[in-house]
Structure formats: structure tokens, C-alpha cells
Write a protein that holds these residues in place. Structure first.
Motif, mmCIF file in Angstrom:
data_model
loop_
_atom_site.group_PDB
_atom_site.id
_atom_site.type_symbol
_atom_site.label_atom_id
_atom_site.label_comp_id
_atom_site.label_asym_id
_atom_site.label_seq_id
_atom_site.Cartn_x
_atom_site.Cartn_y
_atom_site.Cartn_z
ATOM 1 N N PHE A 1 35.776 66.047 -51.100
ATOM 2 C CA PHE A 1 36.357 66.030 -52.435
ATOM 3 C C PHE A 1 35.578 66.951 -53.366
ATOM 4 O O PHE A 1 36.167 67.708 -54.139
ATOM 5 N N TYR A 2 34.246 66.914 -53.283
ATOM 6 C CA TYR A 2 33.431 67.808 -54.119
ATOM 7 C C TYR A 2 33.682 69.264 -53.742
ATOM 8 O O TYR A 2 33.831 70.120 -54.623
ATOM 9 N N LEU A 3 33.714 69.559 -52.465
ATOM 10 C CA LEU A 3 33.944 70.943 -52.026
ATOM 11 C C LEU A 3 35.288 71.458 -52.529
ATOM 12 O O LEU A 3 35.406 72.611 -52.950
ATOM 13 N N ARG A 4 36.286 70.591 -52.532
ATOM 14 C CA ARG A 4 37.602 70.979 -53.048
ATOM 15 C C ARG A 4 37.529 71.225 -54.552
ATOM 16 O O ARG A 4 38.015 72.244 -55.054
ATOM 17 N N GLY B 1 40.734 79.574 -53.731
ATOM 18 C CA GLY B 1 41.890 78.845 -53.235
ATOM 19 C C GLY B 1 41.550 77.403 -52.915
ATOM 20 O O GLY B 1 40.405 77.063 -52.625
ATOM 21 N N ASP B 2 42.545 76.555 -52.967
ATOM 22 C CA ASP B 2 42.384 75.147 -52.627
ATOM 23 C C ASP B 2 42.130 75.045 -51.121
ATOM 24 O O ASP B 2 42.975 75.431 -50.324
ATOM 25 N N PRO B 3 40.975 74.513 -50.711
ATOM 26 C CA PRO B 3 40.664 74.450 -49.286
ATOM 27 C C PRO B 3 41.343 73.294 -48.552
ATOM 28 O O PRO B 3 41.175 73.149 -47.350
ATOM 29 N N MET B 4 42.123 72.497 -49.272
ATOM 30 C CA MET B 4 42.804 71.372 -48.642
ATOM 31 C C MET B 4 43.807 71.894 -47.633
ATOM 32 O O MET B 4 44.622 72.759 -47.951
ATOM 33 N N PRO B 5 43.761 71.368 -46.401
ATOM 34 C CA PRO B 5 44.729 71.836 -45.392
ATOM 35 C C PRO B 5 46.157 71.496 -45.791
ATOM 36 O O PRO B 5 46.396 70.534 -46.516
ATOM 37 N N ASN B 6 47.077 72.303 -45.313
ATOM 38 C CA ASN B 6 48.492 72.012 -45.524
ATOM 39 C C ASN B 6 48.865 70.773 -44.722
ATOM 40 O O ASN B 6 48.255 70.479 -43.700
ATOM 41 N N ILE B 7 49.889 70.079 -45.151
ATOM 42 C CA ILE B 7 50.326 68.873 -44.457
ATOM 43 C C ILE B 7 50.645 69.169 -42.989
ATOM 44 O O ILE B 7 50.397 68.347 -42.120
ATOM 45 N N SER B 8 51.149 70.355 -42.700
ATOM 46 C CA SER B 8 51.478 70.708 -41.318
ATOM 47 C C SER B 8 50.224 70.788 -40.451
ATOM 48 O O SER B 8 50.288 70.562 -39.246
ATOM 49 N N GLN B 9 49.085 71.082 -41.053
ATOM 50 C CA GLN B 9 47.841 71.120 -40.299
ATOM 51 C C GLN B 9 47.303 69.709 -40.057
ATOM 52 O O GLN B 9 46.606 69.469 -39.088
ATOM 53 N N LEU B 10 47.612 68.800 -40.975
ATOM 54 C CA LEU B 10 47.130 67.430 -40.852
ATOM 55 C C LEU B 10 48.004 66.595 -39.925
ATOM 56 O O LEU B 10 47.522 65.685 -39.271
ATOM 57 N N MET B 11 49.306 66.904 -39.922
ATOM 58 C CA MET B 11 50.264 66.115 -39.125
ATOM 59 C C MET B 11 51.144 67.046 -38.312
ATOM 60 O O MET B 11 52.239 67.404 -38.727
ATOM 61 N N PRO B 12 50.656 67.452 -37.145
ATOM 62 C CA PRO B 12 51.469 68.358 -36.327
ATOM 63 C C PRO B 12 52.803 67.688 -35.937
ATOM 64 O O PRO B 12 52.900 66.473 -35.906
#
Length: 52
Positions: A26-29, A38-49
Motif C-alpha cells: 500500500f505504501y509503495l503504491r 504509474g500506479d503499480p497495482m496489477p490489472n485485474i486480469s493479472q490477479l485473476m487469470p
């Protein structure tokens, strides 16, 4: 993200840094967004294949 959201992330990053809480995702984001990166949060497609 609009400027208000960026300012909120900056506040979060500064408060977390002041308390020494700099090891979390959370801090890194928050820090990345506050620094204009850029927002380093992965896209939903990366989290839920896609399921087979």
C-alpha cells in the motif's frame, strides 16, 4: 486520477513514511502515485487469470 486523488495518495504516503510504515504494498503504491509515476497495482486480469 484527478489531482484530488493524487493529493490524497501523497498524504497517505507522507503519513505512512512518518510512522515508519514503508514496507507495505500500500505504501509503495501511494508513494509511486504521489511521485507522479504509474500506479503499480496489477490489472485485474493479472490477479485473476481467466478460468478454463
Amino acid at each position: 486520477m484527478d489531482q484530488t486523488e493524487i493529493n490524497n495518495w501523497k498524504t497517505i504516503a507522507e503519513k505512512m513514511a512518518a510512522s515508519g510504515d514503508t514496507e507495505s504494498w500500500f505504501y509503495l503504491r501511494a508513494r509511486a502515485i504521489a511521485d507522479g509515476k504509474g500506479d503499480p497495482m496489477p490489472n485485474i486480469s493479472q490477479l485473476m487469470p481467466e478460468s478454463a
